[in-house]
Design a protein around this motif. Structure first.
Motif: not given
Length: 257
Positions: A98-121
């Motif tokens: 679930x985390x991998x799918x959410x993070x990858x999709x968020x990375x692709x769709x978001x303008x900036x990678x900051x938030x999905x990376x914060x979630x992953x960390x």
């Protein structure tokens, strides 16, 4: 044309990893810092009290067996099947997917990678804490005979299942709600998060894999992690109108995704 296309691609890629900057009034930034400090303080205090109780067999730890017996009395076939499915979905197999799918999709769709990376960390931090603390505290699980989905002889304090769900839903709720800044959305996001956490707590107690002290400690740890995320995110992304900004790229608080 090919050169222009490649340059545009490189530009978008570079911008993806530029930390977003958003503008808020000074009091709003201070409120975020206060919220972060409050969450960390409450989480630390709660976890310390629970840890001392588990180590000394006092306090909330004395409720472990009575609460477990009460949950045992609620068992039925249909509820058990649902709880086992829930444990699998948000367990050590389902949750990383679930985390991998959410993070990858968020990375692709978001303008900036900051938030999905914060979630992953934040999620990785919770996993590390659970793995480090359990063998140190060495709190035994309920008797194997009470476990409804196979034996587990590992230590139980804190509950990794509850910590993972708490971190995922609370951090996600904050990262989404803090950008939209709409009261109804914030209430809805954190209501979903709290309900998901409580459901996972119920599942772990019902299935006989944790005591109430284990699951409560996980929620306390998650408050510490959430407070830290809020503090770091606020420090790095929130700017006051008129304040010097870091770098050339900044954005107004609404990011869309």
């Amino acid at each position: 044309m090919a050169v222009d296309a490649n340059e545009n691609t490189r530009s978008r890629f570079r911008q993806k990893f530029v930390v977003e900057e958003r503008y808020l009034p000074l009091e709003s930034r201070r409120a975020l810092y206060r919220a972060a400090a409050g969450l960390i303080a409450v989480g630390l205090a709660g976890f310390t009290v629970l840890l001392i109780g588990v180590l000394t067999h006092t306090g909330l730890e004395q409720l472990d067996t009575p609460v477990e017996n009460w949950f045992d009395s609620l068992r039925s076939t249909d509820v058990t099947v649902f709880m086992i499915v829930l444990a699998f979905v948000f367990g050590p197999i389902g949750m990383p997917i679930i985390i991998l799918i959410v993070t990858v999709l968020w990375l692709i769709l978001a303008k900036h990678a900051w938030r999905p990376l914060v979630l992953a960390v934040g999620m990785v931090t919770g996993v590390i804490l659970a793995q480090v603390l359990a063998p140190i505290v060495q709190h035994p699980r309920p008797p194997i005979g009470l476990m409804l989905a196979g034996p587990d002889t590992s230590f139980s304090f804190p509950s990794g299942h509850v910590l993972g769900v708490s971190d995922f839903f609370l951090i996600t709720a904050f990262l989404l709600a803090s950008r939209r800044r709409e009261h109804r959305f914030t209430v809805a996001a954190f209501t979903v998060a709290v309900l998901a956490i409580l459901l996972q707590v119920f599942s772990r107690l019902y299935l006989g894999y944790h005591y109430i002290s284990d699951t409560t400690a996980s929620m306390a740890l998650s408050l510490i992690i959430l407070g830290t995320v809020i503090a770091v995110d606020t420090h790095r992304t929130v700017r006051i109108p008129g304040e010097p900004v870091e770098g050339k790229h900044s954005q107004i608080e609404r990011d869309g995704t």
